[in-house]
Scaffold this active site. Structure first.
Site, mmCIF file in Angstrom:
data_model
loop_
_atom_site.group_PDB
_atom_site.id
_atom_site.type_symbol
_atom_site.label_atom_id
_atom_site.label_comp_id
_atom_site.label_asym_id
_atom_site.label_seq_id
_atom_site.Cartn_x
_atom_site.Cartn_y
_atom_site.Cartn_z
ATOM 1 C CG HIS A 99 50.017 50.882 60.036
ATOM 2 N ND1 HIS A 99 51.154 51.166 60.751
ATOM 3 C CD2 HIS A 99 49.213 51.959 60.189
ATOM 4 C CE1 HIS A 99 51.038 52.360 61.323
ATOM 5 N NE2 HIS A 99 49.863 52.848 60.997
ATOM 6 C CG HIS A 267 45.353 61.353 61.758
ATOM 7 N ND1 HIS A 267 46.453 62.189 61.723
ATOM 8 C CD2 HIS A 267 45.843 60.093 61.673
ATOM 9 C CE1 HIS A 267 47.553 61.461 61.636
ATOM 10 N NE2 HIS A 267 47.212 60.188 61.599
#
Length: 724
Positions: A99, A267
């Protein structure tokens, strides 16, 4: 007044909000005034260190292996105040790094992890960054230990890289060298929306066509890093989401294969959190009261930790072994059919049909409890979109290839905004030169600089030819991601040689003269172009009666077509340049605002902008040879005429349409000169006029020559990281 007295009426002795409110600011009174704040970002006053502090020198003192060992230990050192999922923080720190880096966008090079900006608003409080504040607090003991020898920017990205290493991935490498900022970046446009996660329609011409997203934006909604995990505007449809992913990741400088690898690998570890209601969360860090000490999103109803966290609203892990690097994401996504469900927080998520018990991940706190894995709409897009599906099939057939592709993609994601490889520091910098690093070979330094200057001066090229070509070569530099600039002489390669802003016919004519001179002298073309610009400035000063020497450092190299990712360089094409008084077309944004944007990317201050613009007008470097702003009868000479005539009240100024103006003699009404908005803003804006008046004064010539020469050299050397 003694100690018991209070002001009459019990009034507080200071203005309420006076230190922080913008209610009475200049821009609130005069909202159309040109706001120069973009040029005053990261002022030296914001930095806590003295002028002698050098982060690159501090890094030499860092025990890199000790730091990495401390990070490895942290990955499995669960803290009571914020317990780790399954006793491991690998998912947490991969997300912090992702992020931080994932806000990068190719269009203007802004965003990204290179400055540690995740510590400040708005990024520290974006909805998509929920709980990254906890990750930074978990890193604090390590930052405290190593102090100024490692920046927050480097530490956050290294933590994410170590997280993948601990999970079992063979990482591609790591480069230190990101220096922290100490103030929010107000120069980044994140979108015009006034609410978080507002429907994305407003930033698209047509939300069904992702290519119509407003430039330079990359994320689909305000407050997101890239796409909405629930689907377009929160409505699941994997094929529509796939289209948004493709456009968004392209704007992050990623191709389809890199996008699929990053999605799958991102993920493979960790989980999403949505076991509760977001309505119960406290304010984001920037809006929290003082007792929260910069921590936000705390659950005010219940534990709010462990299995009871709420972040994205989606709840569950993607794989059965969420702390291990493996092929579990592919096995789960392609091993099951999936149906749409809702999380406890009410978010859309996909859950497997006919789930086998052995594929159920353990609860984050109690291994005896098994949970249901999930997929987001972005995950489903990798299965449903034909192109992404084909890439995933290749990965499944060759797990080693997938791991290598992800490792390289992760390295690119986390280093893309660092600029040339010359800025990388440390023992883990990969030896391989990657095309997205814009590699430039070292150039020669031992040649007769004085002899080459003499031949350039005698070449028959005009001052305008010399200065304009050097400026066009250097002006592509942008400090946002350290791309562009004169090093490499890519102005002679596609796509730059054909850009309208570079006047291809004039450019080809000038290069046809300079390239043989470079070859004869044994110099690079890149050096020769810059040296030619310096010669032009020096000749213009001499013509005005002044002997000056523009600083020059040799050693620039010449890049080849094979070293140039032409497609990614398209984003650097100038479509406006106030310094050469040029707009490719009419824009909704005023020309003077575009000038500020270009100036900020070049790393120039307001007074450097003023002195360069006025000097270049005198040199006659306008695009296409226009005379707008050339307030002198001595064009081609380096004089202060632009400033003295701009500030002379013998003239009046009259708009004639299309952003152009006539400068008329106040007594006769005769048109003396013409001008653009960027010319006249130097005289109309009170701050810029104050700078212009310095050079318009009778004693302004010496300060002007000194300031112009320094600013010119700064632009020419902006990308010389090999000598900084």
């Amino acid at each position: 007044m003694d100690g018991n007295d209070i002001p009459a009426g019990g009034k507080c002795p200071v203005m309420h909000g006076g230190m922080t409110s913008t209610q009475n600011s200049v821009t609130s009174w005069w909202p159309n005034a040109l706001n120069l704040d973009i040029l005053h970002q990261q002022d030296t006053k914001t930095k806590p260190f003295g002028p002698d502090y050098d982060y690159r020198e501090e890094l030499k003192k860092l025990d890199v292996e000790a730091l990495k060992n401390d990070l490895r230990a942290l990955m499995n050192d669960s803290q009571d105040w914020w317990p780790a999922d399954w006793g491991s923080y690998v998912g947490m720190f991969a997300r912090v790094a992702w992020h931080a880096a994932g806000s990068y966008r190719l269009a203007d090079g802004r965003g990204g992890a290179g400055t540690g900006n995740q510590r400040f608003a708005p990024l520290n409080s974006w909805p998509d960054n929920a709980n990254t504040d906890k990750g930074r607090r978990l890193l604090w003991p390590i930052k405290k230990k190593y102090g100024n020898k490692v920046s927050w920017a480097d530490l956050m990205i290294l933590a994410g890289t170590i997280a993948y290493e601990v999970a079992g991935l063979k990482t591609f490498g790591f480069g230190f060298g990101r220096e922290d900022i100490w103030h929010p970046e107000k120069d980044i446009y994140w979108g015009a929306e006034k609410e978080w996660l507002a429907p994305s329609d407003s930033r698209y011409g047509d939300v069904a066509d992702p290519a119509t997203m407003e430039n330079p934006l990359a994320a689909v909604q305000m407050g997101l890093i890239y796409v909405n995990p629930e689907g377009v505007n929160g409505q699941p449809d994997p094929l529509k989401t796939a289209a948004q992913i493709r456009e968004t990741f392209a704007r992050m400088a990623m191709n389809d294969e890199e996008t699929a690898a990053l999605t799958a690998g991102g993920h493979t570890i960790g989980k999403s959190h949505g076991n509760g209601s977001a309505d119960n969360l406290s304010a984001a860090p920037e809006g929290a009261d003082v007792e929260f000490q910069g921590i936000g999103w705390l659950n005010t109803n219940g534990r709010g930790i462990g299995r009871d966290q709420v972040v994205s609203g989606i709840e569950g892990a993607w794989t059965k072994n969420p702390t291990q690097w493996d092929m579990g994401w592919f096995e789960m996504l392609f091993g099951y059919d999936w149906e749409l469900k809702k999380s406890p927080a009410g978010a859309f998520q996909w859950e497997p049909i006919g789930l086998r018990p052995e594929d159920m991940p353990a609860d984050v706190e109690d291994a005896s409890i098994r949970t249901v894995p999930i997929m987001t709409d972005a995950d489903m897009a990798m299965k449903m979109d034909p192109a992404y599906n084909a890439i995933c099939q290749r990965f499944m057939a060759d797990p080693a290839y997938f791991s290598e592709t992800f490792a390289r993609g992760w390295f690119k994601l986390t280093h893309r905004d660092m600029g040339p490889k010359a800025r990388y520091i440390g023992p883990d910098v990969p030896a391989e030169d990657l095309i997205w690093q814009d590699p430039v070979p070292a150039g020669p330094t031992h040649y007769d600089i004085g002899g080459l200057k003499s031949k350039i001066a005698a070449s028959g090229l005009s001052v305008s030819d010399l200065v304009s070509t050097a400026w066009d070569s250097a002006r592509t530099y942008r400090g946002s991601d350290m791309r562009g600039g004169a090093n490499g002489a890519r102005i002679r390669l596609a796509p730059q040689k054909d850009w309208d802003g570079n006047e291809p016919e004039r450019l080809a004519r000038v290069l046809a003269v300079l390239e043989p001179l470079a070859a004869e002298a044994g110099a690079s073309v890149a050096d020769t172009i810059v040296l030619a610009g310096n010669v032009g400035v020096e000749l213009a000063a001499k013509a005005a009666g002044h002997d000056i020497a523009v600083p020059f450092t040799p050693g620039r190299g010449d890049a080849t077509d094979a070293q140039t990712d032409a497609e990614s360089f398209d984003a650097l094409e100038p479509v406006h340049d106030g310094y050469r008084n040029w707009l490719k077309q009419d824009y909704a944004v005023p020309a003077e605002e575009l000038l500020l944007d270009r100036t900020q990317l070049l790393g120039l201050t307001a007074h450097e902008m003023v002195v360069l613009l006025g000097g270049m007008r005198a040199l006659g470097t306008n695009h296409g040879g226009t005379k707008h702003g050339v307030f002198t009868d001595r064009e081609g000479q380096l004089t202060t005429d632009f400033f003295s005539n701009l500030t002379d009240m013998v003239y009046t100024w009259h708009p004639v349409g299309n952003g152009l103006y006539e400068i008329r003699d106040r007594r006769t009404g005769a048109v003396r000169w013409t001008a653009s908005r960027v010319d006249l803003v130097i005289g109309s804006n009170s701050i810029l006029r104050a700078y212009a008046e310095i050079y318009a004064q009778d004693d302004g010539t010496e300060p002007f020559l000194k300031a112009f020469t320094a600013a010119w050299a700064k632009v020419m050397d902006a990308d010389r990281f090999d000598v900084k």
